[in-house]
Structure formats: C-alpha cells, structure tokens
Scaffold this active site. Structure first.
Site, PDB file in Angstrom:
ATOM      1  CG  ASN A 170     -45.136  22.754 136.852  1.00  0.00           C
ATOM      2  OD1 ASN A 170     -45.841  22.508 137.298  1.00  0.00           O
ATOM      3  ND2 ASN A 170     -45.018  24.283 136.895  1.00  0.00           N
ATOM      4  CD  GLU A 222     -43.484   8.449 124.614  1.00  0.00           C
ATOM      5  OE1 GLU A 222     -42.960   9.240 125.644  1.00  0.00           O
ATOM      6  OE2 GLU A 222     -43.152   8.502 123.438  1.00  0.00           O
ATOM      7  CB  VAL A 276     -43.287  11.628 133.195  1.00  0.00           C
ATOM      8  CG1 VAL A 276     -44.004  13.147 132.951  1.00  0.00           C
ATOM      9  CG2 VAL A 276     -44.153  10.842 133.897  1.00  0.00           C
ATOM     10  NE  ARG A 326     -33.896  18.946 139.621  1.00  0.00           N
ATOM     11  CZ  ARG A 326     -33.305  19.603 140.531  1.00  0.00           C
ATOM     12  NH1 ARG A 326     -33.788  20.536 141.729  1.00  0.00           N
ATOM     13  NH2 ARG A 326     -31.911  19.564 140.591  1.00  0.00           N
ATOM     14  N   GLY A 329     -48.347  21.296 124.536  1.00  0.00           N
ATOM     15  CA  GLY A 329     -49.412  20.949 125.664  1.00  0.00           C
ATOM     16  C   GLY A 329     -48.678  20.318 126.962  1.00  0.00           C
TER      17      GLY A 329
END
Lengths: 325, 306
Positions: free
Chosen positions: B194, B268, B266, B191, B36
């Site tokens: 999205n 946790e 990213v 970086r 997800g």
C-alpha cells in the site's frame, strides 16, 4: 498536585484581601499556564488559588496619541500578537508575543502572567532543593548549564524565560501594580531583581500585589523595532537567546535606540553602553557588525554556555540588519 | 546521504484464517496487530484482491491469539512480510475450495470454469454462472473456512531490505541552527502493498530520525544521577514547523524468491539512515564533522568557533 480552594473575587480589593500575605497560602491565578505547571512540579503548593479573570477592566487595550499604549494585565498573548495598533507601532511586542509557546498557550496566557512567570531551570523545576527554593546550593554551577545565564548570575544562574519582558524592557514600559490600598507605577527595568539582591524571587512583587496594567510610552516617529528568538526547534520552545531592539533612524544614520537580551541573564538584560553608541551611528553593515561584537563584554560563562555570547552578538547583528532594510 | 541494510524478510510461523460467509462477506482473523502501520488495511487488500470482491465486504480481526491463529509480534519489520503470505495463502485456498464446490454444483469440470470478480462461470456455457456467496449456500454451508500459512524462507539466502536517504540541510553559521530542507528516501523493500501507508511509515521514520539527529536528548545531572529532561518541553521533539519536504522512491518490485507476496518490511528502515544523512549533509555544508547527537546550535557554534 495538592487540593486547593478556588476563590473568585469580584473586585481588585477583594482579590488583594484574598491573596493575604503568604504565597504558601494563596497565589494569584490568571491563565494558569505557568502556575499549574509549578504546582504539578511541586514547586508551588498553595492552599488557595485566587482567580483574577473575573476582575473587571483588566483585559482592555487603549492608546492615546502622545501618551502611548496601555495594556491590561489579563490581555492574552494572542490578542497582543494580532492587535493592529501594536503590530504597527510596537512590532517588537507583537513579535515577542507571537513567539511565545504555542497557539493554544497564547490563547490562554496573559501578558501579566508572562512577565511574572518563574524560571524554567531544570534544577528549580525538578527534584532538587536549590538556592531559589531555600536550599543550600545552585546545582547548575557544576552541573548541566547550557541554558543558564552568562551575565548577572551568582549565586543563582537562572535565565528569565519571558519573551514579552525583553520586548517591554527595550520599550521602557511601566507596570501598574495594585497593593490593596492604591496602585503604584514601577518601570519594568526596575521590576526584576538579580539573584545577588534576592535569590528567591524574580521580581519586586510582594504577596497581595497584583499587576493590573502595562503602559508603554509613545515612541518617536522614526522608530523601528523587532524581536528575534532562537529556539532549538521550530515552535513551542523557550529562547536559547533572544534580542529585542528599538531604534530611531533618519536617512542612513541611527539616532538612538535600545537593545535588550533574553536568555542570557536572570533578568531581561539591557545593553545600555552598547545602546548609547547608536547616537549618530552609520546604519551600515560594517558599523552594525562592529557594534554587535561589543555585546556582553563582561559575560562570565559557565562550563557549557560560552556559545551564548557569540550567539547573542550574531543575533543582535541579524536583527539590526533586518530592521535597517 | 546515508544508507541502511536491515533484515525485514519476515519468517514463519504466521497464520491467517479466512471465513467466507454465505452472505458474501469475508472475515480474516490473524493473531497479528496494527501499531498504526496499516496491518488491517493490507490484510483486507490482499483478501479483496485475491477473491476479487469489494474491500468493504471484508472485516479483519486481529490481536486475540485465543481466537485468531498465531502471528509474530510487530517489531523488527516483521509484520507485512510474515503475515501477507499467510493471508494470500488462505485466500487462494478459499478460491480453490469454491472452484471445487462450483464444479459440482454447475456439473462442469473445474478446468472449464473461470473465476472472475467473485463470480464463477463456465467457459463453455454462459448460462452456468454463480456468485461465490451462492456457491456457499448451495454447498449447504453457512461459512467456509480456510487457514493459510507463511511458508519457509528460501534456503541458502539471507533476506535484507536496502535503503538510502539523502538530506538537504541549511546551516546558519551565525546561530548554529540546522534546518532540514528536504529528505529523499529510496528503498528496496520488495513489493509495495500500500503506497500510502508505506509513505506514511517513511514520513514518520524520517521525522523520528530528524528528532534523533537534532533534538532529542535525555540529560542526566552527573552528580546526583537524576534525569533533568522529565517532560515534553525539556525533552525536545519536532513540531510541524520542523517538517521538511519528504520524497519517497521505491526501486523494487515483488521479491521473486522470498514468499508468495514478495514483501519485505519497511518498519525500521524508515528511521535508520536519517541522522547519518543529516550529519553528512552538515559536514558538506560547513566542513566540520559533528558526531555527537543531537546536533544543537550550541554544538555547531562551538565546533565552528571555539
């Protein structure tokens, strides 16, 4: 959940007959939002469910000036929360109905069912053979009791979970109950029972009884009312504490009124002595703050719920100040 | 506010296989998974960007390590930093293979060719130009296949993600209710692959952090050892009515040392600082430190007045 037989009576008499005289055998089924949960938790295992939703004339709302409002027991909470007449004349009830659960549950849940629902106590609903289920002890007394009652308890310490019952108690509503041969009227203030009278039921209904309507008397012209509910999250939660107030105000003086509390006792709790002090009271912040501090004087909190006393006092004050504006 | 430091640099082994079909469509296979968090999305993005072809030409297949090459399990903020370099490597290998094939087909030296938008052309003869699907066909292949790998992590360095969350709360000192008004979440995670999926991850983490701080509690009856919160209405989680404004700020660019994508995870970090920030904000509001979670109205009232 055990299998059950689903019975669809067409008249009240048929329904009463189908219900028989033993709740272990047959239970009435309206929205089912509490009953199905009780069955899945193993608290209720009837052989038969008697559907009330096909009975005629139990879902109407009617009002007569001077007489008051009559609401059929099958009217949904959504309908009550959105009804223009109820919003205008009895806002405490519309607000209480709107505070119940979630939109999906309000669309299906009925006012009759909301009043008759069973407690949420996690010992009652859980795998504990507690007093209310015919066992030997109340597990809440020495257990986890932050949500339990601070007054009116012993030997069982549930709180009554209904929002609309608190509003209706403040409005001095009456319930019309059909028992097979005829109907009788019971004031809602006499409908609920304290554990000291009966530990195993929350109200005076007997097997076969069906609540058919709720009647709310006309309020005086200068009335205002409202409902305040404290939840631990923004929606879809039972009251930690709730307050219903109906007051009559002329100019800057209060004439009369009623305060009812939810989440503090096994029944909707009327602060009668407190309410009597409305007569001739100045509608000022100072007087209201003083009045609120006197609520629940006789409370006997358990180990983890003393906060409810201060919370109820503060909420009475908040609601009164809001209604004075 | 509260800060967090977490790892999140990812690691080898992680592989991705890229297939360029002769109709110009691409399939990327990877033994990773999408919980997800948008694994399907970023893999397609990377292939699309490196090969300079529309993203709708790319199919991503995940999960089955019988047919897809190995990638690590998704946890510990591993996936994006481990998998993205493997995908980039596979795509760049494919580009090199196509350039080499095109040089032969177009009878032009590789250094005279330019790759742009899925077409390989000669810099010196504008009549010599070929879309990559045609290159495959002219090589007499049906499918070209490359497999890329996540390289080693830089020697002598530890890689961490860094973040801070700031919470604005309102405490009703009469009822004990805490309302979270706004969370601002800032991160250094290398970086951004999205922006949308990253912000979604932070939104989700923040909501779980609010839940942890203010609502969730598994309550056990001490005398019998039985759990009392056995359903979703006793075990409380937030609703839409509990959602604050959430602003996400990224302070980083691609990490120059970490890998060929410079991406850190990213997963946790989104949830780590939230409860601390809220508890600190409550202290700032009412001057009382509440360290016992969840911070429910009864605890606030007891702390203020008992």
């Amino acid at each position: 959940m055990n299998n059950f037989e689903y019975i669809q009576p067409k008249t009240l008499k048929e329904a009463n007959k189908a219900l028989g005289n033993d709740w272990n055998i047959a239970l009435p089924y309206a929205g089912g939002t509490d009953l199905l949960g009780l069955m899945k938790d193993g608290v209720a295992s009837p052989d038969k469910l008697v559907n009330l939703k096909a009975l005629p004339d139990l879902n109407k709302i009617s009002y007569a000036t001077g007489k008051g409002l009559t609401i059929g027991s099958l009217v949904t909470l959504t309908e009550i929360s959105e009804h223009p007449l109820i919003e205008e004349k009895y806002p405490v009830l519309a607000e209480a109905a709107k505070e119940v659960a979630s939109p999906q549950l309000r669309n299906v849940g009925t006012i009759g069912g909301n009043i008759c629902q069973r407690p949420r106590c996690w010992y009652f609903r859980g795998d504990f053979n507690c007093l209310r289920k015919g066992g030997d002890i109340c597990y809440a007394v020495d257990g986890r009791n932050k949500f339990h009652c601070v007054i009116g308890g012993a030997p069982c310490f549930i709180v009554h979970p209904s929002d609309t019952a608190v509003a209706l108690a403040a409005l001095d509503a009456q319930l019309i109950i059909f028992s097979g041969k005829k109907s009788r009227t019971v004031p809602i203030r006499q409908f609920f029972v304290l554990p000291e009278s009966n530990m195993e039921r929350e109200n005076i209904l007997l097997p076969g009884d069906i609540v058919t309507a709720i009647h709310i008397p006309e309020l005086p012209e200068n009335s205002r009312s409202g409902y305040l509910k404290l939840k631990e999250r923004g929606a879809w939660d039972f009251a930690v504490v709730s307050v219903a107030v109906v007051v009559q105000k002329t100019g800057s003086t209060l004439k009369s009124g009623t305060i009812a509390l939810g989440g503090v006792a096994p029944i909707p709790w009327l602060e009668q002595e407190l309410s009597a002090q409305f007569a001739g009271m100045d509608a000022s912040e100072y007087a209201i703050a003083n009045l609120s501090k006197k609520a629940l004087q006789k409370a006997e909190p358990l180990a983890q719920n003393a906060y409810k006393v201060l919370l109820a006092q503060n909420m009475i004050k908040k609601l009164l100040l809001k209604l004075m504006a | 506010m509260a800060t967090q430091i977490w790892w999140g640099g990812g690691a080898p082994p992680a592989y991705a296989t890229l297939k360029l079909n002769r109709d110009g469509s691409v399939t990327v296979l990877c033994g990773s998974q999408d919980l997800g968090t948008g694994t399907y999305t970023f893999i397609a993005q990377i292939a699309s960007e490196i090969l300079e072809i529309p993203i709708d030409k790319i199919q991503v297949i995940l999960g089955d390590t019988a047919t897809c090459p190995y990638a690590p399990s998704s946890g510990g903020s591993m996936t994006a930093p481990s998998v993205s370099p493997a995908v980039r490597d596979a795509a760049e290998q494919m580009k090199a293979k196509l350039m080499s094939g095109a040089a032969a087909i177009l009878e032009t030296e590789e250094k005279q060719l330019v790759y742009s938008k899925g077409i390989i052309s000669s810099k010196i003869d504008e009549k010599k130009s070929m879309p990559i699907a045609d290159v495959v066909r002219r090589m007499r292949e049906r499918v070209l296949v490359t497999t890329g790998a996540r390289g080693a992590n830089p020697q002598g360095y530890t890689t961490n993600s860094f973040g801070a969350q700031f919470a604005e709360v309102a405490v009703d000192t009469e009822t004990g209710q805490v309302k979270v008004i706004k969370i601002v979440a800032a991160y250094d995670i290398g970086r951004v692959l999205n922006r949308k999926t990253l912000e979604n991850q932070v939104h989700g983490g923040v909501m779980q952090g609010i839940s942890f701080a203010l609502m969730e509690e598994r309550i056990i009856d001490e005398y019998t050892g039985k759990v009392l919160t056995t359903n979703m209405h006793n075990y409380k989680m937030p609703t839409i009515m509990d959602t604050p404004g959430i602003e996400v700020i990224i302070v980083s660019d691609a990490d120059p040392l970490l890998s060929n994508t410079g991406v850190k995870g990213v997963g946790e970090p989104a949830i780590i600082p939230t409860a601390g920030a809220i508890a600190n904000a409550i202290y700032n509001a009412i001057g009382v430190r509440l360290k016992n979670l969840p911070i429910t109205p009864d605890k606030v009232l007891t702390a203020l007045y008992a």
